[in-house]
Design an enzyme around this catalytic site. Structure first.
Site, PDB file in Angstrom:
ATOM      1  N   PRO A  89       0.813  -1.219   0.000  1.00  0.00           N
ATOM      2  CA  PRO A  89       0.000   0.000   0.000  1.00  0.00           C
ATOM      3  C   PRO A  89       0.850   1.276   0.000  1.00  0.00           C
ATOM      4  O   PRO A  89       0.355   2.339  -0.345  1.00  0.00           O
ATOM      5  CB  PRO A  89      -0.813  -0.101   1.297  1.00  0.00           C
ATOM      6  CG  PRO A  89      -0.769  -1.542   1.688  1.00  0.00           C
ATOM      7  CD  PRO A  89       0.534  -2.058   1.187  1.00  0.00           C
ATOM      8  N   GLU A 116       0.781  -7.210   8.247  1.00  0.00           N
ATOM      9  CA  GLU A 116       1.066  -5.770   8.272  1.00  0.00           C
ATOM     10  C   GLU A 116       2.148  -5.377   7.274  1.00  0.00           C
ATOM     11  O   GLU A 116       2.488  -4.200   7.161  1.00  0.00           O
ATOM     12  CB  GLU A 116       1.473  -5.338   9.682  1.00  0.00           C
ATOM     13  CG  GLU A 116       0.330  -5.394  10.692  1.00  0.00           C
ATOM     14  CD  GLU A 116      -0.872  -4.561  10.273  1.00  0.00           C
ATOM     15  OE1 GLU A 116      -0.721  -3.346  10.109  1.00  0.00           O
ATOM     16  OE2 GLU A 116      -1.964  -5.143  10.108  1.00  0.00           O
ATOM     17  N   ARG A 153      -0.200  -8.478 -21.326  1.00  0.00           N
ATOM     18  CA  ARG A 153      -0.885  -8.025 -22.550  1.00  0.00           C
ATOM     19  C   ARG A 153       0.075  -7.403 -23.558  1.00  0.00           C
ATOM     20  O   ARG A 153      -0.202  -7.386 -24.752  1.00  0.00           O
ATOM     21  CB  ARG A 153      -1.974  -6.991 -22.223  1.00  0.00           C
ATOM     22  CG  ARG A 153      -3.198  -7.563 -21.541  1.00  0.00           C
ATOM     23  CD  ARG A 153      -4.249  -6.502 -21.311  1.00  0.00           C
ATOM     24  NE  ARG A 153      -4.887  -6.050 -22.542  1.00  0.00           N
ATOM     25  CZ  ARG A 153      -4.661  -4.894 -23.140  1.00  0.00           C
ATOM     26  NH1 ARG A 153      -3.793  -4.038 -22.629  1.00  0.00           N
ATOM     27  NH2 ARG A 153      -5.286  -4.581 -24.250  1.00  0.00           N
ATOM     28  N   ASP A 168      -5.843   0.750 -27.182  1.00  0.00           N
ATOM     29  CA  ASP A 168      -6.446   0.730 -25.876  1.00  0.00           C
ATOM     30  C   ASP A 168      -6.674   2.127 -25.302  1.00  0.00           C
ATOM     31  O   ASP A 168      -5.914   3.044 -25.554  1.00  0.00           O
ATOM     32  CB  ASP A 168      -5.540  -0.050 -24.928  1.00  0.00           C
ATOM     33  CG  ASP A 168      -6.300  -0.543 -23.748  1.00  0.00           C
ATOM     34  OD1 ASP A 168      -6.340   0.187 -22.753  1.00  0.00           O
ATOM     35  OD2 ASP A 168      -6.863  -1.631 -23.851  1.00  0.00           O
TER      36      ASP A 168
HETATM   37  C1  9D3 Z   1      -4.833  -3.218   8.326  1.00  0.00           C
HETATM   38  C2  9D3 Z   1      -3.436  -3.069   7.899  1.00  0.00           C
HETATM   39  N1  9D3 Z   1      -3.098  -1.684   7.561  1.00  0.00           N
HETATM   40  C3  9D3 Z   1      -2.719  -0.985   8.787  1.00  0.00           C
HETATM   41  C4  9D3 Z   1      -2.714   0.470   8.663  1.00  0.00           C
HETATM   42  C5  9D3 Z   1      -1.983  -1.633   6.596  1.00  0.00           C
HETATM   43  C6  9D3 Z   1      -2.084  -2.623   5.513  1.00  0.00           C
HETATM   44  C7  9D3 Z   1      -1.152  -3.644   5.411  1.00  0.00           C
HETATM   45  C8  9D3 Z   1      -1.242  -4.582   4.382  1.00  0.00           C
HETATM   46  C9  9D3 Z   1      -3.088  -2.555   4.586  1.00  0.00           C
HETATM   47  C10 9D3 Z   1      -3.202  -3.493   3.574  1.00  0.00           C
HETATM   48  C11 9D3 Z   1      -2.283  -4.502   3.476  1.00  0.00           C
HETATM   49  C12 9D3 Z   1      -2.397  -5.517   2.405  1.00  0.00           C
HETATM   50  N2  9D3 Z   1      -2.355  -4.888   1.082  1.00  0.00           N
HETATM   51  C13 9D3 Z   1      -1.382  -5.120   0.215  1.00  0.00           C
HETATM   52  O1  9D3 Z   1      -0.504  -5.897   0.479  1.00  0.00           O
HETATM   53  C14 9D3 Z   1      -1.381  -4.388  -1.040  1.00  0.00           C
HETATM   54  C15 9D3 Z   1      -2.278  -3.416  -1.592  1.00  0.00           C
HETATM   55  C16 9D3 Z   1      -3.483  -2.826  -1.088  1.00  0.00           C
HETATM   56  O2  9D3 Z   1      -3.991  -3.121   0.009  1.00  0.00           O
HETATM   57  N3  9D3 Z   1      -4.109  -1.892  -1.871  1.00  0.00           N
HETATM   58  C17 9D3 Z   1      -3.630  -1.512  -3.083  1.00  0.00           C
HETATM   59  N4  9D3 Z   1      -2.514  -2.012  -3.581  1.00  0.00           N
HETATM   60  C18 9D3 Z   1      -1.853  -2.944  -2.829  1.00  0.00           C
HETATM   61  S1  9D3 Z   1      -0.439  -3.684  -3.283  1.00  0.00           S
HETATM   62  C19 9D3 Z   1      -0.339  -4.595  -1.927  1.00  0.00           C
END
Ligand code: 9D3
Length: 256
Positions: A89, A116, A153, A168
């Site tokens: 994220p 996490e 793709r 596209d």
């Molecule tokens: C509840 C956990 N959060 C605490 C603030 C942080 C968090 C950690 C791990 C939130 C989501 C995740 C899992 N997400 C991914 O590994 C992830 C992801 C996403 O959640 N949204 C958009 N792209 C991606 S790429 C990897």
């Protein structure tokens, strides 16, 4: 193109690829995908991949050593150096331009996050960190599939129609025009059960190809103006499209 995906849920990658265009490309040998189970790179009897965070706090963190061992195994198998992409994220936003750039690489490794996230020291071996958008998922497996799909793709032969890749939406910078297929008329029940006839726009059945092209341009522009106006800033428009856009913007003001 060669890809490795490291995950604690291999089935989340393998099952969706059992059907569809990317799965077929793998069967045909156009893509060489190896899904690596992170647990295979643990050394303890219980194959533990996570642990509590130093300093305390909620949740678990992915242990660094199995990931380093997985990357060593991939480098031994494929040859170093590796392009290692961490899905997280905190990553830069994955876009169509990123997909096209990554498709130019011979080999990429995708690390799927869980819990996490990763121990910070894993970033030592990471080339880039990508997010697919601002929403919270349970892990990096779906993002890894999204990246794989968008990148694959661009590999020649994976998508049957090369023209559809080139034309596209995000390559042209505009949303697509509406599409219709046969039959030219359908009778459907509307919201209150009232029968109505839905017809294909006459221009499309007219056989006038200059008019059809112009209609499609206008529809693509008006949709983009309505739904995604920010795309127009980066779009490269020909003379006719620029003129149509001026007309559409003028028409918009009259309604105010
Ligand atoms: C509840 C956990 N959060 C605490 C603030 C942080 C968090 C950690 C791990 C939130 C989501 C995740 C899992 N997400 C991914 O590994 C992830 C992801 C996403 O959640 N949204 C958009 N792209 C991606 S790429 C990897």
């Amino acid at each position: 193109m060669n890809l490795d995906i490291v995950t604690i849920f291999p089935a989340m990658i393998e099952q969706p690829l059992a059907a569809g265009i990317i799965g077929r490309a793998i069967e045909r040998g156009m893509l060489d995908l190896k899904v690596r189970d992170l647990r295979d790179f643990t050394t303890d009897r219980h194959r533990v991949v996570d642990d509590v965070p130093y300093g305390g706090g909620p949740g678990m963190v992915l242990k660094p050593d199995p990931i380093f061992r997985a990357l060593d195994a991939i480098a031994a198998d494929r040859g170093a150096p590796l392009t290692v992409i961490m899905t997280s994220p905190q990553g830069r936003r994955f876009t169509q331009a990123e997909a096209e750039r990554l498709a130019g690489l011979e080999h990429i490794v995708l690390l799927c996050g869980r819990y996490e996230g990763f121990d910070e020291r894993v970033r030592e071996r990471v080339t880039e960190e990508l997010s697919i958008g601002d929403y919270v998922l349970t892990g990096g497996e779906l993002p890894a599939l999204v990246v794989l799909d968008a990148v694959a793709r661009f590999v020649p032969g994976v998508v049957g129609d090369e023209q559809s890749v080139a034309q596209d939406t995000f390559s042209r910078g505009l949303l697509n025009h509406p599409q219709y297929t046969r039959p030219a008329e359908i009778e459907v029940r509307g919201v209150r059960g009232v029968l109505e006839v839905l017809r294909v726009p006459e221009v499309l059945t007219s056989g006038n190809h200059a008019e059809i092209r112009r209609w499609r341009k206008r529809e693509a522009l008006s949709r983009t103006l309505e739904r995604r106006p920010e795309l127009l800033d980066a779009a490269s428009l020909d003379e006719e499209e620029q003129q149509l856009l001026r007309e559409l913007k003028g028409a918009g003001h009259e309604r105010d």
